[in-house]
Write a protein that holds these residues in place. Sequence first.
Motif, short mmCIF file in Angstrom:
data_model
loop_
_atom_site.label_atom_id
_atom_site.label_comp_id
_atom_site.label_asym_id
_atom_site.label_seq_id
_atom_site.Cartn_x
_atom_site.Cartn_y
_atom_site.Cartn_z
N ALA A 28 0.84 -1.20 0.00
CA ALA A 28 0.00 0.00 0.00
C ALA A 28 0.87 1.24 0.00
O ALA A 28 1.92 1.27 0.64
CB ALA A 28 -0.91 0.00 1.22
N TYR A 29 0.42 2.26 -0.72
CA TYR A 29 1.14 3.52 -0.81
C TYR A 29 0.24 4.67 -0.40
O TYR A 29 -0.94 4.72 -0.77
CB TYR A 29 1.61 3.78 -2.25
CG TYR A 29 2.66 2.82 -2.72
CD1 TYR A 29 3.99 2.96 -2.31
CD2 TYR A 29 2.35 1.77 -3.57
CE1 TYR A 29 4.96 2.08 -2.75
CE2 TYR A 29 3.31 0.88 -4.01
CZ TYR A 29 4.61 1.04 -3.59
OH TYR A 29 5.58 0.17 -4.01
N ASP A 30 0.81 5.62 0.31
CA ASP A 30 0.14 6.87 0.63
C ASP A 30 0.41 7.81 -0.55
O ASP A 30 1.52 8.30 -0.72
CB ASP A 30 0.70 7.45 1.93
CG ASP A 30 0.06 8.76 2.34
OD1 ASP A 30 -0.51 9.45 1.46
OD2 ASP A 30 0.15 9.10 3.52
N VAL A 31 -0.60 8.04 -1.38
CA VAL A 31 -0.45 8.86 -2.57
C VAL A 31 -1.07 10.25 -2.39
O VAL A 31 -1.23 10.99 -3.36
CB VAL A 31 -1.04 8.15 -3.82
CG1 VAL A 31 -0.28 6.87 -4.13
CG2 VAL A 31 -2.52 7.88 -3.65
N ASP A 39 -6.42 9.05 -1.23
CA ASP A 39 -5.33 9.08 -0.25
C ASP A 39 -4.33 7.94 -0.43
O ASP A 39 -3.15 8.10 -0.14
CB ASP A 39 -5.89 8.97 1.17
CG ASP A 39 -6.44 10.27 1.69
OD1 ASP A 39 -6.24 11.32 1.05
OD2 ASP A 39 -7.10 10.24 2.75
N ALA A 40 -4.84 6.78 -0.83
CA ALA A 40 -3.97 5.60 -0.80
C ALA A 40 -4.35 4.59 -1.87
O ALA A 40 -5.52 4.49 -2.26
CB ALA A 40 -4.03 4.95 0.57
N PHE A 41 -3.35 3.83 -2.30
CA PHE A 41 -3.53 2.72 -3.22
C PHE A 41 -3.14 1.44 -2.50
O PHE A 41 -2.13 1.41 -1.78
CB PHE A 41 -2.61 2.82 -4.44
CG PHE A 41 -3.05 3.78 -5.50
CD1 PHE A 41 -4.34 4.24 -5.58
CD2 PHE A 41 -2.14 4.21 -6.45
CE1 PHE A 41 -4.73 5.12 -6.58
CE2 PHE A 41 -2.52 5.08 -7.45
CZ PHE A 41 -3.81 5.53 -7.52
N LEU A 42 -3.91 0.38 -2.73
CA LEU A 42 -3.53 -0.96 -2.29
C LEU A 42 -3.35 -1.78 -3.54
O LEU A 42 -4.23 -1.80 -4.41
CB LEU A 42 -4.61 -1.58 -1.39
CG LEU A 42 -4.27 -2.99 -0.89
CD1 LEU A 42 -3.22 -2.91 0.22
CD2 LEU A 42 -5.51 -3.70 -0.40
N LEU A 43 -2.23 -2.47 -3.65
CA LEU A 43 -1.95 -3.36 -4.79
C LEU A 43 -1.85 -4.78 -4.28
O LEU A 43 -1.22 -5.04 -3.25
CB LEU A 43 -0.64 -2.97 -5.46
CG LEU A 43 -0.40 -1.52 -5.83
CD1 LEU A 43 0.99 -1.34 -6.41
CD2 LEU A 43 -1.45 -1.03 -6.79
N ALA A 44 -2.48 -5.69 -5.02
CA ALA A 44 -2.40 -7.11 -4.71
C ALA A 44 -2.51 -7.87 -6.02
O ALA A 44 -3.05 -7.35 -7.01
CB ALA A 44 -3.52 -7.53 -3.76
N ARG A 107 6.45 0.75 -9.63
CA ARG A 107 7.46 1.65 -10.19
C ARG A 107 6.92 3.08 -10.28
O ARG A 107 7.64 4.04 -10.04
CB ARG A 107 7.88 1.15 -11.57
CG ARG A 107 9.14 1.78 -12.09
CD ARG A 107 9.61 1.18 -13.40
NE ARG A 107 8.61 1.41 -14.44
CZ ARG A 107 8.08 0.46 -15.21
NH1 ARG A 107 8.46 -0.79 -15.07
NH2 ARG A 107 7.19 0.74 -16.12
N LEU A 108 5.64 3.21 -10.58
CA LEU A 108 5.03 4.54 -10.67
C LEU A 108 4.92 5.23 -9.32
O LEU A 108 5.02 6.45 -9.23
CB LEU A 108 3.62 4.44 -11.27
CG LEU A 108 3.52 3.99 -12.72
CD1 LEU A 108 2.06 3.79 -13.09
CD2 LEU A 108 4.18 5.00 -13.64
N TRP A 109 4.71 4.45 -8.25
CA TRP A 109 4.42 5.02 -6.93
C TRP A 109 5.56 4.82 -5.94
O TRP A 109 5.40 5.10 -4.76
CB TRP A 109 3.12 4.44 -6.39
CG TRP A 109 2.01 4.64 -7.37
CD1 TRP A 109 1.39 3.69 -8.11
CD2 TRP A 109 1.42 5.88 -7.76
NE1 TRP A 109 0.45 4.26 -8.94
CE2 TRP A 109 0.46 5.61 -8.74
CE3 TRP A 109 1.63 7.21 -7.38
CZ2 TRP A 109 -0.31 6.60 -9.34
CZ3 TRP A 109 0.87 8.20 -7.98
CH2 TRP A 109 -0.08 7.89 -8.95
#
Length: 144
Positions: A28-31, A39-44, A107-109
Motif C-alpha cells: 500500500a502507498y500513501d499517494v 489518499d492511498a492505493f492498495l496493490l495485490a 514503479r510509478l508510486w
Amino acid sequence: MTATDRSIELITAAAQAAADKLAHDIIAYDVSDVLSITDAFLLASAPNDRQVKAIVDEVEERLLKELGAKPVRREGERDGRWVLLDYVDIVVHVQHSEERVFYALERLWKDCPEIGLPEDALATRGKGAEYAARQAAEADGGPS
C-alpha cells in the motif's frame, strides 16, 4: 498531507481481506501528496482470474461488513485480469500476476511512502515470484 485515519483503516482491512484470500505481493502507498483524488492505493495480485475475483469479492464484502464502506466504482471484473475498487479515500487494485509485472504500478508510486500493513499481508511479499518459479519448474518437467 498524509492519508487520513479512515484511509488507513480501509487499507488495513482491505489488505487483511486480500491476504486471507491468498493474494500475492500486497503493498500500500500513501499517494495523498501527489494525487488529489484519493489518499492511498492498495496493490495485490493473484496467479489466475478466478482468484483475482475471489480477492475482490472478499475485500468488498469485508469493507462493507466491518466498516460500512461500499465502492463508488468497480472496474475490470468481466475479464478478471485487473479489477479496480474505488472507495474515494482509497483505491484497491487486484491484478493478475502477468498484468502486475507488465504494468509495474510499484514503479510509478515508488517515491510515495508505504503504508504499514498487517503481518499476514506483509507475509505475501515475494509470493508471486515463488509461484512463477514453481510454474516454470513444472513446465520444464521438474518437481512440483
